[in-house]
Design a protein around this motif. Structure first.
Motif, PDB file in Angstrom:
ATOM      1  N   TYR A 128      42.674  46.210  38.119  1.00 54.13           N
ATOM      2  CA  TYR A 128      41.253  46.328  37.815  1.00 54.13           C
ATOM      3  C   TYR A 128      40.873  47.788  37.604  1.00 54.13           C
ATOM      4  O   TYR A 128      40.115  48.128  36.687  1.00 54.13           O
ATOM      5  CB  TYR A 128      40.424  45.709  38.937  1.00 54.13           C
ATOM      6  CG  TYR A 128      38.940  45.909  38.757  1.00 54.13           C
ATOM      7  CD1 TYR A 128      38.277  45.380  37.652  1.00 54.13           C
ATOM      8  CD2 TYR A 128      38.214  46.661  39.670  1.00 54.13           C
ATOM      9  CE1 TYR A 128      36.922  45.574  37.474  1.00 54.13           C
ATOM     10  CE2 TYR A 128      36.849  46.855  39.498  1.00 54.13           C
ATOM     11  CZ  TYR A 128      36.214  46.312  38.400  1.00 54.13           C
ATOM     12  OH  TYR A 128      34.878  46.516  38.213  1.00 54.13           O
TER      13      TYR A 128
ATOM     14  N   ARG B 180      42.117  48.826  34.194  1.00 51.43           N
ATOM     15  CA  ARG B 180      41.274  48.288  33.129  1.00 51.43           C
ATOM     16  C   ARG B 180      39.957  49.063  33.051  1.00 51.43           C
ATOM     17  O   ARG B 180      39.477  49.408  31.958  1.00 51.43           O
ATOM     18  CB  ARG B 180      41.009  46.797  33.386  1.00 51.43           C
ATOM     19  CG  ARG B 180      39.939  46.172  32.485  1.00 51.43           C
ATOM     20  CD  ARG B 180      40.320  46.192  31.005  1.00 51.43           C
ATOM     21  NE  ARG B 180      41.493  45.408  30.743  1.00 51.43           N
ATOM     22  CZ  ARG B 180      41.497  44.090  30.535  1.00 51.43           C
ATOM     23  NH1 ARG B 180      40.365  43.420  30.567  1.00 51.43           N
ATOM     24  NH2 ARG B 180      42.619  43.458  30.279  1.00 51.43           N
ATOM     25  N   GLN B 181      39.384  49.334  34.198  1.00 52.67           N
ATOM     26  CA  GLN B 181      38.136  50.089  34.254  1.00 52.67           C
ATOM     27  C   GLN B 181      38.330  51.468  33.623  1.00 52.67           C
ATOM     28  O   GLN B 181      37.495  51.944  32.837  1.00 52.67           O
ATOM     29  CB  GLN B 181      37.703  50.206  35.709  1.00 52.67           C
ATOM     30  CG  GLN B 181      36.294  50.701  35.924  1.00 52.67           C
ATOM     31  CD  GLN B 181      35.947  50.707  37.389  1.00 52.67           C
ATOM     32  OE1 GLN B 181      36.739  51.129  38.234  1.00 52.67           O
ATOM     33  NE2 GLN B 181      34.763  50.231  37.723  1.00 52.67           N
TER      34      GLN B 181
ATOM     35  N   ILE C  71      34.794  39.775  38.145  1.00 53.69           N
ATOM     36  CA  ILE C  71      34.112  41.057  38.294  1.00 53.69           C
ATOM     37  C   ILE C  71      33.054  41.252  37.210  1.00 53.69           C
ATOM     38  O   ILE C  71      32.032  41.907  37.420  1.00 53.69           O
ATOM     39  CB  ILE C  71      35.149  42.207  38.264  1.00 53.69           C
ATOM     40  CG1 ILE C  71      36.158  42.038  39.394  1.00 53.69           C
ATOM     41  CG2 ILE C  71      34.459  43.553  38.367  1.00 53.69           C
ATOM     42  CD1 ILE C  71      35.543  42.010  40.777  1.00 53.69           C
ATOM     43  N   SER C  72      33.293  40.674  36.030  1.00 56.83           N
ATOM     44  CA  SER C  72      32.332  40.810  34.941  1.00 56.83           C
ATOM     45  C   SER C  72      31.101  39.946  35.165  1.00 56.83           C
ATOM     46  O   SER C  72      29.992  40.311  34.782  1.00 56.83           O
ATOM     47  CB  SER C  72      32.994  40.424  33.608  1.00 56.83           C
ATOM     48  OG  SER C  72      34.081  41.264  33.325  1.00 56.83           O
TER      49      SER C  72
ATOM     50  N   PHE D 239      45.191  38.690  36.765  1.00 55.36           N
ATOM     51  CA  PHE D 239      44.237  39.787  36.635  1.00 55.36           C
ATOM     52  C   PHE D 239      43.120  39.443  35.653  1.00 55.36           C
ATOM     53  O   PHE D 239      41.956  39.770  35.887  1.00 55.36           O
ATOM     54  CB  PHE D 239      44.950  41.062  36.191  1.00 55.36           C
ATOM     55  CG  PHE D 239      43.991  42.140  35.784  1.00 55.36           C
ATOM     56  CD1 PHE D 239      43.279  42.846  36.737  1.00 55.36           C
ATOM     57  CD2 PHE D 239      43.764  42.428  34.446  1.00 55.36           C
ATOM     58  CE1 PHE D 239      42.368  43.817  36.373  1.00 55.36           C
ATOM     59  CE2 PHE D 239      42.858  43.397  34.070  1.00 55.36           C
ATOM     60  CZ  PHE D 239      42.161  44.097  35.042  1.00 55.36           C
ATOM     61  N   GLU D 240      43.463  38.805  34.540  1.00 59.24           N
ATOM     62  CA  GLU D 240      42.432  38.453  33.560  1.00 59.24           C
ATOM     63  C   GLU D 240      41.389  37.533  34.187  1.00 59.24           C
ATOM     64  O   GLU D 240      40.189  37.654  33.915  1.00 59.24           O
ATOM     65  CB  GLU D 240      43.076  37.782  32.341  1.00 59.24           C
ATOM     66  CG  GLU D 240      43.990  38.691  31.529  1.00 59.24           C
ATOM     67  CD  GLU D 240      43.262  39.887  30.939  1.00 59.24           C
ATOM     68  OE1 GLU D 240      42.028  39.816  30.744  1.00 59.24           O
ATOM     69  OE2 GLU D 240      43.922  40.911  30.667  1.00 59.24           O
TER      70      GLU D 240
ATOM     71  N   GLN E 181      39.242  39.638  36.276  1.00 60.62           N
ATOM     72  CA  GLN E 181      38.330  40.421  35.435  1.00 60.62           C
ATOM     73  C   GLN E 181      37.084  39.606  35.081  1.00 60.62           C
ATOM     74  O   GLN E 181      35.965  40.124  35.034  1.00 60.62           O
ATOM     75  CB  GLN E 181      39.050  40.864  34.155  1.00 60.62           C
ATOM     76  CG  GLN E 181      38.199  41.687  33.202  1.00 60.62           C
ATOM     77  CD  GLN E 181      37.827  43.041  33.761  1.00 60.62           C
ATOM     78  OE1 GLN E 181      38.435  43.489  34.717  1.00 60.62           O
ATOM     79  NE2 GLN E 181      36.834  43.673  33.165  1.00 60.62           N
TER      80      GLN E 181
ATOM     81  N   LEU F 195      36.349  45.190  45.385  1.00 61.58           N
ATOM     82  CA  LEU F 195      37.437  44.223  45.254  1.00 61.58           C
ATOM     83  C   LEU F 195      38.559  44.517  46.234  1.00 61.58           C
ATOM     84  O   LEU F 195      38.983  45.658  46.398  1.00 61.58           O
ATOM     85  CB  LEU F 195      37.990  44.271  43.824  1.00 61.58           C
ATOM     86  CG  LEU F 195      39.271  43.493  43.564  1.00 61.58           C
ATOM     87  CD1 LEU F 195      39.022  41.992  43.692  1.00 61.58           C
ATOM     88  CD2 LEU F 195      39.814  43.832  42.179  1.00 61.58           C
TER      89      LEU F 195
ATOM     90  N   THR G  19      46.711  43.715  42.046  1.00 63.09           N
ATOM     91  CA  THR G  19      45.558  43.234  41.288  1.00 63.09           C
ATOM     92  C   THR G  19      44.402  44.224  41.357  1.00 63.09           C
ATOM     93  O   THR G  19      43.732  44.484  40.357  1.00 63.09           O
ATOM     94  CB  THR G  19      45.121  41.862  41.804  1.00 63.09           C
ATOM     95  OG1 THR G  19      46.235  40.969  41.722  1.00 63.09           O
ATOM     96  CG2 THR G  19      43.982  41.312  40.972  1.00 63.09           C
ATOM     97  N   GLU G  20      44.162  44.779  42.540  1.00 59.51           N
ATOM     98  CA  GLU G  20      43.085  45.755  42.674  1.00 59.51           C
ATOM     99  C   GLU G  20      43.340  46.955  41.778  1.00 59.51           C
ATOM    100  O   GLU G  20      42.427  47.475  41.125  1.00 59.51           O
ATOM    101  CB  GLU G  20      42.966  46.192  44.136  1.00 59.51           C
ATOM    102  CG  GLU G  20      41.788  47.110  44.378  1.00 59.51           C
ATOM    103  CD  GLU G  20      41.595  47.428  45.848  1.00 59.51           C
ATOM    104  OE1 GLU G  20      40.754  48.282  46.148  1.00 59.51           O
ATOM    105  OE2 GLU G  20      42.283  46.830  46.691  1.00 59.51           O
TER     106      GLU G  20
END
Length: 711
Positions: free
Chosen positions: A325, A328-329, A471-472, A464-465, A468, A487, A321-322
């Motif tokens: 992220y 995605r970043q 984190i957002s 993960f979504e 996200q 994270l 998962t980390e």
């Protein structure tokens, strides 16, 4: 002559194209390699110029073989004195099997015996085995009842160019890096995209290989020795001619090089290794190495280029998962900062690559050793103006808004207490909503997010979504910078893995708690160096410590010792098995002006240390052992439920009359054996050691005050 060139699995077609480009004739692709016809000059050229090959073999004999005797006879068909001096050295690389030959070591032994016996019978002398630098390397491959006996002209795998003396974690082999670059369109792409960036460059292999391609540098130039170097049929004059040509081409290519090469990595020590590797490759000054994190990813210069990278992919449970992220970043930074660029991402996890959010132009299957990997190619169009999700002013979904509301509610509920107690390190959220199974801890203006590992039945992309969303939302609700949200994934720990190092950033943050300054590390370890739930226990130690001699067992980073010293302890003794944590502990004490003197630090197995004869010398003892530990440095395995009685009894022998032992642990099903400890006065104070931020997690730890009975 017929030659066979081996290569890593999955790039045979690329190798065929490369050999054609090098001018080889009658090129034929087979499993694990390519055949070609040519002269000795051609074999030398492949050894010098192939960026993809592992080995260049010269087959000498192909014979039907099923038994060890047939293998021996097949090897004897070759006239070995044509290739090796009587007192020379040899090595044998044997692969394959038959019904009779099932052990490769045995097969290699029979090949060696056949060669040695033949030469000894003819000359009276015998060659010897040298596995490191033999005069002659013999390769025997057994397949479908046939043995192919060949000379290894390369002398060890050609992926070892000679420039990489040191590497970072999980380095990519040089010929695999070359395959990735070829598939990405390099070096032809340099004409239209004259810059190349690796934003997670590690020890620099992709960049060094790319620069060598663009500058027309033969990959074999750095090798000090090949398999043909001491071969009796080696043509030294021909080799010198080809080598001199390669040197000329290198010098001309480097002089004409106009491509910009840049490598980013957040680890300065790895970048130092990369710079040393590039210097050994003759590329000093060609590549710009920069210490930079992914959150700051941007194009090194205006104009189009190729971004190629091999990001980490989750091999350990809990990393996925980390890393999603991080992918995605990276995808969002690419969309915003890299319009007009080509992108090539090599990864062992296709699911992680999917969350990048870019449309794949093309995908290739490659292998990193035994791991099946994918190479994903993307084209980024020039118009990329939309903001990053982390910079948006509103959550991205209704559920995210619900999570944001819960954070605000919790913060409001805690605000008066936080202000009154002047607390800056606290737990704000702990899986309050089942959809968002995370713990959110605040450390000043940093936020530490721990995701509880989802069950295997949960789609990792869906999990993960949700993450996200977390984190957002956090930067806006808490008013912190996105890059200060760290994270991690929390999972069931085994042994001492809770305390093991996860990274190498060495990024420490100074925080305060009840007048004490403490160092925390939010990046490199699963835990941060400060157990937030033990805040009331530390406060109690600080209140009890005046004029006392205090012992802190299993001290970790010795935050309890700092509180004791701040409370006026006469002395503190901190015991732990880890030199790393004791070093951290000393810095914590030093921050508060308590270095040395009456504050001792002892590196020892606490169980062994407790059981050594010593007088009762302490008025206040704090003991917070791990639930379970099987560290190799411990003489015994620690199981807190099984062993707590002996631990308490041993600690009480060190406690002076009138003193108190604070005994704590975080085993959620712990049951104290009151009967076995009936000689002591025991009070369960767990409820008093839970501050408002942990009231929802009443089983996070237990804590007892234990005293000698009066009289």
């Amino acid at each position: 002559m017929n030659f066979f060139v081996t290569c890593p699995k999955g790039i045979e077609g690329l190798l065929l194209d490369e050999l054609k480009m090098l001018g080889m004739a009658s090129v034929k692709e087979t499993q694990a390699g390519v055949y070609f016809d040519g002269e000795l000059r051609d074999a030398y050229r492949v050894c010098l110029w192939s960026r993809l090959a592992n080995r260049v073999l010269l087959p000498l004999q192909v014979s039907p073989v099923n038994t060890a005797d047939e293998l021996y006879e097949a090897v004897q068909q070759v006239q070995w004195l044509d290739h090796l001096r009587p007192l020379g050295t040899l090595s044998v690389d044997f692969t394959g099997r038959t019904e009779q030959i099932i052990n490769t070591h045995f097969g290699a032994q029979r090949v060696k015996d056949a060669v040695v016996d033949q030469i000894r019978a003819a000359t009276g002398n015998r060659p010897t085995v040298d596995r490191a630098e033999p005069d002659l390397g013999i390769n025997v491959h057994l397949y479908s009842g046939k043995a192919t006996i060949a000379l290894d002209l390369s002398g060890g795998s050609l992926h070892r160019r000679g420039y990489r003396k040191r590497a970072g974690q999980a380095p990519m082999k040089e010929n695999l890096a070359a395959a990735v670059l070829y598939r990405a369109g390099w070096p032809q792409l340099a004409a239209t995209h004259p810059q190349l960036l690796d934003p997670m460059c590690g020890s620099g292999t992709l960049l060094i290989e790319a620069a060598m391609m663009a500058a027309d540098v033969a990959p074999g130039l750095l090798r000090q020795r090949f398999g043909f170097s001491r071969w009796l049929q080696h043509d030294k004059g021909l080799w010198r001619e080809l080598h001199a040509e390669a040197v000329q081409r290198r010098d001309a290519g480097l002089a004409a090089l106009t491509v910009r090469f840049t490598g980013y990595d957040r680890d300065a020590s790895v970048l130092q290794i990369a710079a040393q590797n590039s210097e050994r490759a003759g590329l000093a000054g060609v590549i710009d190495w920069r210490e930079q994190d992914m959150v700051e990813l941007g194009a090194p210069a205006p104009g189009p280029g190729l971004l190629v990278t091999n990001p980490p992919y989750a091999e350990r449970i809990g990393d996925e998962t980390e890393l999603m992220y991080m992918y995605r970043q990276m995808g969002e930074r690419l969309k915003r900062q890299f319009g007009g660029w080509k992108v090539a991402i090599f990864s062992g996890n296709a699911e992680q690559c999917k969350v990048i959010g870019l449309k794949v132009d093309r995908q290739y299957k490659l292998y990193n050793g035994a791991i099946e990997c994918g190479l994903f190619l993307f084209t980024l169009h020039a118009e990329r103006d939309r903001p990053l999700p982390l910079e948006q002013g509103a959550p991205v979904s209704e559920q995210a808004q619900m999570f944001a509301n819960r954070l605000k509610k919790n913060l409001k509920a805690l605000s008066k207490w936080l202000k009154r107690e002047q607390i800056e390190c606290y737990r704000l959220y702990d899986a309050d909503m089942p959809e968002y199974a995370v713990a959110v801890d605040c450390y000043g203006d940093w936020v530490h997010v721990q995701e509880y590992a989802p069950p295997s039945s949960i789609d990792p992309r869906r999990a993960f979504e949700r993450l996200q969303d977390v984190i957002s939302v956090i930067p806006e609700v808490l008013g912190v910078k996105p890059e200060r949200v760290v994270l991690k994934q929390r999972r069931r720990q085994q042994g001492s893995s809770q305390y093991g190092r996860q990274g190498q950033t060495d990024h420490f943050v100074e925080v305060q708690e009840h007048g004490c300054k403490l160092r925390v590390n939010l990046h490199d370890y699963l835990d941060t160096g400060l157990f937030l739930d033990h805040r009331p226990v530390r406060r109690r130690i600080q209140a009890l410590a005046l004029g006392k001699d205090v012992l802190n067992l299993f001290c970790y980073t010795a935050t309890a010792s700092v509180h004791a010293a701040m409370g006026g302890a006469e002395s503190t003794t901190s015991v732990d098995m880890s030199a790393t944590y004791l070093g951290w502990a000393m810095k914590n004490m030093g921050l508060n002006g308590f270095a040395g003197g009456a504050n001792q630090f002892i590196q020892a197995d606490c169980i062994k240390w407790l059981n050594q004869p010593r007088a009762a010398a302490f008025d206040l003892i704090f003991m917070d052992p791990p639930t379970f530990s099987n560290s190799k440095r411990m003489e015994e395995v620690l199981d807190i439920q099984r062993d707590h009685v002996s631990l308490v009894q041993a600690a009480m022998k060190l406690l002076r009359p009138g003193g108190v032992l604070l005994f704590s642990n975080n085993y959620r099903r712990f049951v104290l054996d009151y009967e076995a400890l009936a000689d002591f006065d025991i009070q369960d104070i767990t409820a008093k050691t839970l501050d408002p931020d942990f009231k929802r997690s009443k089983s996070i730890h237990v804590c007892f005050e234990i005293r000698h009975r009066a009289g």
